[in-house]
Design a protein around this motif. Structure first.
Motif, PDB file in Angstrom:
ATOM      1  N   GLN A 145     -12.678   0.975 -16.514  1.00 24.74           N
ATOM      2  CA  GLN A 145     -14.017   1.102 -17.066  1.00 24.74           C
ATOM      3  C   GLN A 145     -13.916   1.202 -18.579  1.00 24.74           C
ATOM      4  N   LEU A 146     -14.522   0.250 -19.248  1.00 23.59           N
ATOM      5  CA  LEU A 146     -14.509   0.229 -20.710  1.00 23.59           C
ATOM      6  C   LEU A 146     -15.651   1.061 -21.277  1.00 23.59           C
ATOM      7  N   LEU A 147     -16.833   0.967 -20.665  1.00 24.69           N
ATOM      8  CA  LEU A 147     -18.004   1.711 -21.124  1.00 24.69           C
ATOM      9  C   LEU A 147     -18.840   2.105 -19.909  1.00 24.69           C
ATOM     10  N   PRO A 148     -19.462   3.282 -19.937  1.00 21.34           N
ATOM     11  CA  PRO A 148     -20.258   3.730 -18.796  1.00 21.34           C
ATOM     12  C   PRO A 148     -21.683   3.197 -18.863  1.00 21.34           C
ATOM     13  N   PRO A 149     -22.427   3.282 -17.746  1.00 20.91           N
ATOM     14  CA  PRO A 149     -23.867   2.993 -17.804  1.00 20.91           C
ATOM     15  C   PRO A 149     -24.530   3.929 -18.801  1.00 20.91           C
ATOM     16  N   GLY A 150     -25.591   3.434 -19.426  1.00 19.49           N
ATOM     17  CA  GLY A 150     -26.290   4.236 -20.421  1.00 19.49           C
ATOM     18  C   GLY A 150     -25.822   3.988 -21.838  1.00 19.49           C
ATOM     19  N   THR A 151     -24.802   3.143 -22.012  1.00 24.82           N
ATOM     20  CA  THR A 151     -24.309   2.832 -23.353  1.00 24.82           C
ATOM     21  C   THR A 151     -25.248   1.857 -24.051  1.00 24.82           C
ATOM     22  N   LEU A 152     -25.603   2.148 -25.282  1.00 28.38           N
ATOM     23  CA  LEU A 152     -26.422   1.244 -26.075  1.00 28.38           C
ATOM     24  C   LEU A 152     -25.589   0.041 -26.496  1.00 28.38           C
ATOM     25  N   VAL A 153     -26.146  -1.153 -26.326  1.00 29.02           N
ATOM     26  CA  VAL A 153     -25.427  -2.378 -26.671  1.00 29.02           C
ATOM     27  C   VAL A 153     -25.534  -2.610 -28.177  1.00 29.02           C
TER      28      VAL A 153
END
Length: 464
Positions: free
Chosen positions: A207-215
């Motif tokens: 997993q590089l980034l979790p849900p909820g991360t701003l793009v």
């Protein structure tokens, strides 16, 4: 202007515990309790009850919603939508994903790097030197080269695949050839130096980034490097803008009692900066029936109206909301400018934000009601409140919070002139709005600041 960092948290001071929520609920809460206070540059976190200072006095005739409570109400209204409607995530191409929020984990689709690569221009070498240099070099983007044998070297470019059995990369500036063409190192060669081994950054499935991360732009770069063409994201809330007023011109200079429409050009890019997709901008004049049809016929997530929220002869917003059976959630806010603003639930999953018609009052309504509503619908991280001392006195209202445009100079905020409800000259030059408590603020007093989307560091600079 002082540089600002991205801040996360809940500007209303009404954070909820997200530890036991599922992914969708966690996204809907926008991780409102996920960060510590920003403390750089002498800034201090704002207290949770900004807008109600010691100078405030009871006023039986002033029954509007307190400013912090109004912002909390807007965020709660959006959370109710996200929990009940379960707005489906969307698949978005990378080119269109900037400013959205990840609705699924960003998992590596491959090892990064996916093969051993050279970190520098130079020579791939095998074993101890000196080395005989091959005639053929190795360039990036080519198939795997032939293996090296001990005592052999090959010219290599940054990013190229390292030949099998290579033990190191010797930088161009650390090698030289003799008269026989043999390569010598001018400093010690360490095994594995300047080779980026396969999987150094991540392994497939990590997993590089979790849900909820701003793009952000960096997230787009990471996603592309990891092999993504599209991202699964929370959709932008769709907004219809309804501009009211027979007195508004759409071009030319004011004349014959008519004035230029400032909100029609200003609101769409501002709303986009808050994470919305503006689906329509309609100018309706002062027709009650046109307003009713526009509101009843809209399928947007949010309707934003301008003007018509008071009790004048052509202020039709309240009567129309009553006529269609809307639920008033906020009917007036204890804030200046902009106290006639309102928030209503027009359908189960639709809200209307009624902004005052005066331009700076409309800005106040945007930051008070539209910003927390849209931010929560878009599952964007909430900016954490912070304070700076005011360089000069900021006059306040006896009972209401006041929002004053300021510029940031060093470690203080400088209040700007031209801050009347109908004026845009101050906000056009501003970096933020200072939240001035009832009774005003003296020089040196800490004031909570609301960054403007394009003035704060982060994704807010995206207007498209």
């Amino acid at each position: 202007m002082t540089a600002r960092s991205v801040r996360t948290g809940d500007p209303t001071g009404h954070a909820e515990d997200a530890d036991d929520l599922d992914v969708e609920e966690a996204l809907a809460l926008v991780r409102e309790d996920n960060g510590s206070a920003h403390t750089g540059g002498h800034r201090t976190p704002a207290p949770p009850s900004q807008g109600s200072g010691p100078a405030a006095k009871p006023d039986a005739h002033h029954r509007a919603t307190p400013w912090p409570e109004a912002r909390a109400t807007a965020a709660r209204a959006a959370r109710a939508v996200t929990r009940s409607a379960r707005r489906a995530p969307v698949s978005v191409r990378l080119d269109d994903a900037l400013g959205l929020t990840l609705a699924a984990p960003l998992d590596a689709l491959t090892d990064l790097p996916s093969f051993d690569t050279s970190a520098m221009d130079g020579w791939a070498v095998a074993g101890p030197g000196p080395w005989a240099v091959r005639d053929e070099g190795v360039l990036a983007g080519h198939a795997e080269p032939a293996p090296l044998t001990d005592g052999e070297a090959a010219r290599i470019a940054t990013g190229a695949r390292v030949p099998p059995d290579a033990t190191a990369v010797l930088r161009s500036e650390h090698g030289q050839t003799d008269e026989k063409g043999r390569l010598h190192a001018t400093r010690e060669v360490v095994h594995g130096q300047d080779i980026r081994p396969r999987g150094q950054e991540c392994r497939s499935g990590d997993q590089l980034l979790p849900p909820g991360t701003l793009v952000t732009p960096a997230v787009l770069g990471l996603a592309a490097a990891a092999g993504y063409d599209t991202l699964t994201a929370v959709p932008r809330p769709r907004v219809d803008v309804l501009v009211l007023g027979d007195e508004l011109l759409i071009e030319g200079t004011p004349r014959d009692g008519l004035i230029r429409d400032a909100l029609g050009p200003m609101l769409p890019p501002w709303l986009r900066a808050l994470g919305a997709e503006v689906t329509a901008v309609r100018r309706l004049g002062d027709s009650a029936e046109a307003l009713r049809k526009a509101v009843a016929g809209s399928d947007a997530d949010v309707i934003v109206t301008t003007g018509g929220t008071a009790a004048g002869p052509v202020d039709h917003v309240h009567p129309i909301l009553a006529r269609i059976g809307a639920e008033l959630l906020v009917d007036g806010v204890k804030v200046r400018p902009g106290h006639p603003m309102l928030l209503a639930r027009t359908k189960e999953n639709q809200h209307l934000v009624g902004l005052p018609g005066n331009p700076l009052a409309a800005v106040s309504g945007l930051l008070t009601l539209a910003e927390p509503l849209l931010r929560t619908l878009a599952a964007r991280p909430a900016p954490e409140p912070y304070t700076l001392p005011l360089s000069n006195e900021a006059h306040g209202h006896p009972y209401d919070t006041r929002l004053v445009p300021v510029v940031l100079r060093g470690d203080s905020a400088v209040p700007l002139h031209y801050n009347g409800p109908a004026m845009l000259r101050g906000i056009a030059a501003a970096d933020a709005l200072a939240v001035v408590p009832p009774g005003g603020a003296r020089p040196g007093q800490e004031a909570e600041l609301l960054d403007l989307p394009w003035a704060s560091a982060g994704i807010g600079v995206c207007f498209t």
